[in-house]
Design a protein around this motif. Structure first.
Motif: not given
Length: 306
Positions: A42, A44-46, A49, A96-97
């Motif tokens: 989570r 990482w995703q923030r 972004e 990506d990812g």
């Protein structure tokens, strides 16, 4: 040469610190070490972004250094050097990812291959992921991988520089926590920070970090100019990033040793947050090339430049 970050770079650094300060990266790192990746993913995703996985291709090495220093200061887990530095530059595109890579012989194992969406050897997808190995840093989960890819020299140098920035950030955090601790801990009725011996040890760390920082940002400037083109030759770039890695590694290791000394026995305990940075620094000192390799590269480069 005097380096001053631009207002945009200062704002970028401040926004990262604010995000990480409120995201409990220490909790994420502890869970990551135990095999629970949910909080770390989570986070990482923030951060993705915020553009961290785009920095190598869309920004400059200066922004990479700023970002990785912040990640080191907050002990953020995950293969950030691989996903934000090496792989984007080697492939020429954003990741990506989550991605990770092994670059033998200096990076023989892939970090966090169990959670990565893509695993590479050099610039080629890995053919298989093997057994997990033990690292001195529990949050660094290393895996054997097989493949035939070759290293990208420019991407390797950026990854070395990113690792140096992580070490710089981790060293700064250990120093800051040590200064806070010696102002609180009392012996014989006095704060231990009032003793000259303690002051001198912490001052030595401050000096070492302050001398290492210009080498990290200087290497970033050698790697790219204001136009986005390299301002130095490949040899100059290699020498600069190796010097940054050695200096940041030495400074962070000094911070770790001093931090452990001033904290005493509590510094050894896994429950105390200091241990996250102590083990991370010990692992990063030899990550992406040992100090011996980088010192030899500096010497070779200087000889060739004569």
């Amino acid at each position: 040469m005097r380096f001053e970050p631009t207002s945009d770079q200062r704002d970028f650094a401040a926004s990262l610190d604010a995000l990480l300060a409120g995201a409990d990266p220490v909790g994420a790192a502890r869970a990551w070490a135990d095999g629970d990746h949910a909080a770390g993913v989570r986070l990482w995703q923030r951060l993705a972004e915020q553009g961290l996985t785009q920095l190598a291709t869309e920004a400059s090495p200066v922004e990479v250094v700023i970002a990785l220093e912040a990640l080191g200061r907050h002990a953020v887990p995950g293969p950030w050097v691989e996903s934000a530095a090496y792989i984007p530059l080697a492939l020429g595109r954003e990741v990506d990812g989550i991605a990770t890579v092994a670059v033998p012989p200096h990076v023989p194992y892939a970090l966090d291959a169990d959670v990565a969406d893509d695993v590479y050897v050099g610039s080629t997808p890995a053919s298989a992921v093997g057994a997990r190995l033990t690292s001195v840093d529990p949050a660094r989960r290393l895996f054997e991988v097989t493949g035939t890819g070759e290293a990208d020299p420019a991407a390797f140098d950026l990854a070395v520089l990113a690792t140096a920035a992580q070490l710089l950030g981790a060293g700064e955090r250990v120093l800051a926590d040590s200064v806070t601790y010696v102002k609180q801990r009392k012996q014989f009725g006095r704060e231990i920070g009032s003793y000259q011996a303690i002051k001198h040890k912490l001052a030595d760390v401050r000096i070492a970090l302050d001398f290492a920082r210009p080498l990290a940002y200087g290497a970033a400037l050698v790697s790219t100019g204001s136009t986005g083109e390299a301002t130095g030759s490949a040899g100059e770039r290699a020498r600069a990033v190796s010097a940054a890695k050695v200096a940041c590694g030495d400074a962070a290791y000094l911070a770790a040793r001093t931090g452990l000394q001033v904290h005493g026995a509590i510094g050894y305990t896994r429950e105390f947050d200091l241990s996250l940075w102590l083990t991370k620094i010990r692992a990063l000192v030899t990550a992406w090339g040992t100090p011996g390799f980088h010192r030899d590269r500096i010497l070779t480069s200087l000889r060739e430049a004569r």
